[in-house]
Design a protein around this motif. Structure first.
Motif, PDB file in Angstrom:
ATOM      1  N   GLU A  70       7.051 -14.938 -12.491  1.00  0.00           N
ATOM      2  CA  GLU A  70       7.586 -14.414 -13.607  1.00  0.00           C
ATOM      3  C   GLU A  70       8.872 -15.312 -14.097  1.00  0.00           C
ATOM      4  N   THR A  71       8.880 -15.289 -15.396  1.00  0.00           N
ATOM      5  CA  THR A  71      10.054 -15.971 -16.193  1.00  0.00           C
ATOM      6  C   THR A  71      10.677 -14.742 -16.892  1.00  0.00           C
ATOM      7  N   PRO A  72      11.821 -15.222 -17.716  1.00  0.00           N
ATOM      8  CA  PRO A  72      12.257 -14.362 -18.671  1.00  0.00           C
ATOM      9  C   PRO A  72      11.538 -13.908 -19.779  1.00  0.00           C
ATOM     10  N   SER A  73      10.394 -14.720 -20.065  1.00  0.00           N
ATOM     11  CA  SER A  73       9.564 -14.654 -21.212  1.00  0.00           C
ATOM     12  C   SER A  73       8.169 -14.336 -20.729  1.00  0.00           C
ATOM     13  N   ARG A  74       7.742 -13.956 -19.512  1.00  0.00           N
ATOM     14  CA  ARG A  74       6.440 -13.761 -19.104  1.00  0.00           C
ATOM     15  C   ARG A  74       6.562 -12.555 -17.893  1.00  0.00           C
ATOM     16  N   LEU A  75       5.993 -11.470 -18.179  1.00  0.00           N
ATOM     17  CA  LEU A  75       6.261 -10.207 -17.355  1.00  0.00           C
ATOM     18  C   LEU A  75       4.589  -9.975 -16.998  1.00  0.00           C
ATOM     19  N   HIS A  76       4.400  -9.725 -15.449  1.00  0.00           N
ATOM     20  CA  HIS A  76       3.300  -9.723 -14.823  1.00  0.00           C
ATOM     21  C   HIS A  76       2.966  -8.118 -14.350  1.00  0.00           C
ATOM     22  N   ILE A  77       1.979  -7.474 -14.612  1.00  0.00           N
ATOM     23  CA  ILE A  77       1.744  -6.155 -14.222  1.00  0.00           C
ATOM     24  C   ILE A  77       0.436  -6.008 -13.494  1.00  0.00           C
ATOM     25  N   VAL A  78       0.635  -5.377 -12.416  1.00  0.00           N
ATOM     26  CA  VAL A  78      -0.700  -5.370 -11.290  1.00  0.00           C
ATOM     27  C   VAL A  78      -1.238  -4.197 -11.433  1.00  0.00           C
ATOM     28  N   LEU A  79      -2.489  -4.018 -11.868  1.00  0.00           N
ATOM     29  CA  LEU A  79      -3.105  -2.841 -12.101  1.00  0.00           C
ATOM     30  C   LEU A  79      -4.020  -2.434 -10.864  1.00  0.00           C
ATOM     31  N   PRO A  80      -4.229  -1.213 -10.309  1.00  0.00           N
ATOM     32  CA  PRO A  80      -5.117  -0.867  -9.393  1.00  0.00           C
ATOM     33  C   PRO A  80      -6.240  -1.300  -9.409  1.00  0.00           C
ATOM     34  N   PRO A  81      -7.074  -1.215  -8.492  1.00  0.00           N
ATOM     35  CA  PRO A  81      -8.725  -1.354  -8.665  1.00  0.00           C
ATOM     36  C   PRO A  81      -9.090  -0.292  -9.456  1.00  0.00           C
ATOM     37  N   ALA A  82     -10.032  -0.657 -10.350  1.00  0.00           N
ATOM     38  CA  ALA A  82     -10.717   0.372 -11.046  1.00  0.00           C
ATOM     39  C   ALA A  82     -11.920   0.752 -10.142  1.00  0.00           C
ATOM     40  N   GLY A  83     -12.491   1.861 -10.854  1.00  0.00           N
ATOM     41  CA  GLY A  83     -13.763   2.331  -9.934  1.00  0.00           C
ATOM     42  C   GLY A  83     -13.558   3.516  -8.994  1.00  0.00           C
ATOM     43  N   ASP A  84     -14.270   3.391  -7.952  1.00  0.00           N
ATOM     44  CA  ASP A  84     -14.140   4.311  -6.867  1.00  0.00           C
ATOM     45  C   ASP A  84     -12.693   4.312  -6.241  1.00  0.00           C
ATOM     46  N   ALA A  85     -12.419   5.405  -5.902  1.00  0.00           N
ATOM     47  CA  ALA A  85     -11.221   5.626  -4.959  1.00  0.00           C
ATOM     48  C   ALA A  85     -11.244   4.681  -3.489  1.00  0.00           C
ATOM     49  N   LEU A  86     -10.108   4.273  -3.322  1.00  0.00           N
ATOM     50  CA  LEU A  86      -9.899   3.451  -2.269  1.00  0.00           C
ATOM     51  C   LEU A  86     -10.420   4.265  -1.024  1.00  0.00           C
ATOM     52  N   ASP A  87     -10.772   3.769   0.279  1.00  0.00           N
ATOM     53  CA  ASP A  87     -10.834   4.474   1.315  1.00  0.00           C
ATOM     54  C   ASP A  87      -9.475   4.438   2.216  1.00  0.00           C
ATOM     55  N   ASP A  88      -9.195   5.330   2.973  1.00  0.00           N
ATOM     56  CA  ASP A  88      -7.940   5.583   3.529  1.00  0.00           C
ATOM     57  C   ASP A  88      -7.366   4.516   3.997  1.00  0.00           C
ATOM     58  N   ALA A  89      -7.841   3.138   4.910  1.00  0.00           N
ATOM     59  CA  ALA A  89      -7.361   2.188   5.057  1.00  0.00           C
ATOM     60  C   ALA A  89      -6.836   1.484   3.994  1.00  0.00           C
ATOM     61  N   SER A  90      -7.512   1.234   2.935  1.00  0.00           N
ATOM     62  CA  SER A  90      -7.323   0.336   2.141  1.00  0.00           C
ATOM     63  C   SER A  90      -6.112   1.109   1.170  1.00  0.00           C
ATOM     64  N   LEU A  91      -6.147   2.307   0.938  1.00  0.00           N
ATOM     65  CA  LEU A  91      -5.027   3.174   0.234  1.00  0.00           C
ATOM     66  C   LEU A  91      -3.885   3.013   1.028  1.00  0.00           C
ATOM     67  N   GLU A  92      -3.797   3.149   2.530  1.00  0.00           N
ATOM     68  CA  GLU A  92      -2.569   2.743   3.276  1.00  0.00           C
ATOM     69  C   GLU A  92      -2.085   1.555   3.066  1.00  0.00           C
ATOM     70  N   ALA A  93      -3.053   0.430   3.061  1.00  0.00           N
ATOM     71  CA  ALA A  93      -2.506  -0.908   2.732  1.00  0.00           C
ATOM     72  C   ALA A  93      -1.721  -1.245   1.383  1.00  0.00           C
ATOM     73  N   VAL A  94      -2.212  -0.680   0.161  1.00  0.00           N
ATOM     74  CA  VAL A  94      -1.587  -0.756  -1.058  1.00  0.00           C
ATOM     75  C   VAL A  94      -0.645   0.007  -1.061  1.00  0.00           C
ATOM     76  N   SER A  95      -0.398   1.200  -0.295  1.00  0.00           N
ATOM     77  CA  SER A  95       0.865   2.106  -0.517  1.00  0.00           C
ATOM     78  C   SER A  95       2.088   1.728   0.335  1.00  0.00           C
ATOM     79  N   GLY A  96       2.069   0.607   0.935  1.00  0.00           N
ATOM     80  CA  GLY A  96       3.166   0.166   1.513  1.00  0.00           C
ATOM     81  C   GLY A  96       3.095   0.528   2.987  1.00  0.00           C
ATOM     82  N   GLY A  97       1.816   0.874   3.630  1.00  0.00           N
ATOM     83  CA  GLY A  97       1.955   1.081   5.047  1.00  0.00           C
ATOM     84  C   GLY A  97       1.849   0.070   5.718  1.00  0.00           C
ATOM     85  N   THR A  98       1.403   0.118   7.149  1.00  0.00           N
ATOM     86  CA  THR A  98       1.185  -1.217   7.981  1.00  0.00           C
ATOM     87  C   THR A  98      -0.204  -1.613   7.598  1.00  0.00           C
ATOM     88  N   VAL A  99      -0.278  -3.022   7.505  1.00  0.00           N
ATOM     89  CA  VAL A  99      -1.464  -3.903   7.306  1.00  0.00           C
ATOM     90  C   VAL A  99      -1.885  -4.472   8.291  1.00  0.00           C
TER      91      VAL A  99
END
Length: 90
Positions: A52-81
Protein backbone atom coordinates in the motif's frame (compact mmCIF):
# COMPACT_ATOMS: atom_id res chain seq x y z
CA UNK A 1 1.60 -24.40 15.86
CA UNK A 2 1.74 -20.70 15.04
CA UNK A 3 -1.59 -18.86 14.80
CA UNK A 4 -2.46 -16.98 11.64
CA UNK A 5 -2.32 -13.66 13.50
CA UNK A 6 1.07 -14.48 15.04
CA UNK A 7 2.46 -15.52 11.65
CA UNK A 8 1.16 -12.35 10.01
CA UNK A 9 2.59 -10.19 12.80
CA UNK A 10 6.01 -11.82 12.43
CA UNK A 11 5.92 -11.29 8.66
CA UNK A 12 4.85 -7.64 8.96
CA UNK A 13 7.36 -6.88 11.73
CA UNK A 14 10.20 -8.34 9.69
CA UNK A 15 9.10 -6.57 6.49
CA UNK A 16 9.00 -3.28 8.39
CA UNK A 17 12.44 -3.72 9.97
CA UNK A 18 14.30 -5.46 7.12
CA UNK A 19 14.24 -3.86 3.62
CA UNK A 20 15.77 -7.01 2.08
CA UNK A 21 13.03 -9.20 3.50
CA UNK A 22 10.42 -6.70 2.31
CA UNK A 23 11.85 -6.87 -1.21
CA UNK A 24 11.81 -10.68 -1.12
CA UNK A 25 8.18 -10.60 0.07
CA UNK A 26 7.29 -8.51 -2.98
CA UNK A 27 9.33 -10.68 -5.38
CA UNK A 28 8.88 -14.21 -3.98
CA UNK A 29 6.54 -14.22 -0.97
CA UNK A 30 6.34 -18.00 -0.57
CA UNK A 31 10.11 -18.27 -0.27
CA UNK A 32 10.25 -15.37 2.19
CA UNK A 33 7.49 -16.80 4.38
CA UNK A 34 8.92 -20.32 4.25
CA UNK A 35 12.35 -19.05 5.32
CA UNK A 36 11.03 -16.80 8.08
CA UNK A 37 8.61 -19.30 9.62
CA UNK A 38 10.60 -22.45 8.85
CA UNK A 39 7.71 -24.10 7.03
CA UNK A 40 7.01 -25.34 3.54
CA UNK A 41 3.87 -23.80 2.05
CA UNK A 42 1.62 -26.04 -0.06
CA UNK A 43 2.23 -25.96 -3.81
CA UNK A 44 -1.46 -25.16 -4.39
CA UNK A 45 -1.25 -22.06 -2.21
CA UNK A 46 -0.78 -18.83 -4.13
CA UNK A 47 0.58 -15.95 -2.05
CA UNK A 48 0.07 -12.43 -3.38
CA UNK A 49 1.67 -9.45 -1.66
CA UNK A 50 0.61 -5.87 -2.32
CA UNK A 51 2.34 -2.81 -1.01
CA UNK A 52 0.00 0.00 0.00
CA UNK A 53 0.95 3.60 -0.54
CA UNK A 54 -0.74 6.83 0.50
CA UNK A 55 -2.46 6.87 -2.89
CA UNK A 56 -3.25 3.12 -3.18
CA UNK A 57 -5.70 1.19 -0.98
CA UNK A 58 -6.05 -2.58 -1.11
CA UNK A 59 -9.25 -4.34 -0.06
CA UNK A 60 -9.34 -8.12 0.24
CA UNK A 61 -12.72 -9.69 -0.40
CA UNK A 62 -13.64 -13.11 1.01
CA UNK A 63 -14.15 -15.96 -1.45
CA UNK A 64 -17.38 -15.86 -3.44
CA UNK A 65 -19.72 -18.81 -3.67
CA UNK A 66 -20.10 -21.67 -1.24
CA UNK A 67 -19.50 -21.19 2.46
CA UNK A 68 -16.08 -22.10 3.76
CA UNK A 69 -15.63 -25.41 5.52
CA UNK A 70 -14.86 -25.22 9.25
CA UNK A 71 -11.08 -25.59 8.83
CA UNK A 72 -10.89 -22.87 6.18
CA UNK A 73 -13.18 -20.59 8.16
CA UNK A 74 -10.95 -20.98 11.20
CA UNK A 75 -7.90 -20.19 9.06
CA UNK A 76 -9.28 -16.91 7.73
CA UNK A 77 -10.80 -15.82 11.03
CA UNK A 78 -7.49 -15.59 12.88
CA UNK A 79 -7.36 -19.07 14.34
CA UNK A 80 -4.44 -21.45 14.22
CA UNK A 81 -3.35 -22.36 10.71
CA UNK A 82 -1.96 -25.69 9.61
CA UNK A 83 -0.45 -24.32 6.41
CA UNK A 84 0.00 -27.81 4.97
CA UNK A 85 -3.63 -28.85 5.39
CA UNK A 86 -5.59 -25.89 4.03
CA UNK A 87 -8.29 -26.81 1.53
CA UNK A 88 -7.71 -25.20 -1.85
CA UNK A 89 -9.68 -25.81 -5.02
CA UNK A 90 -7.61 -27.52 -7.68
Amino acid sequence: MLSRDDALNRILDRATADPGFRETMLRDPKAAISALLGIELPTALEVVVHEETPSRLHIVLPPAGDALDDASLEAVSGGTVDWNNLNFPM
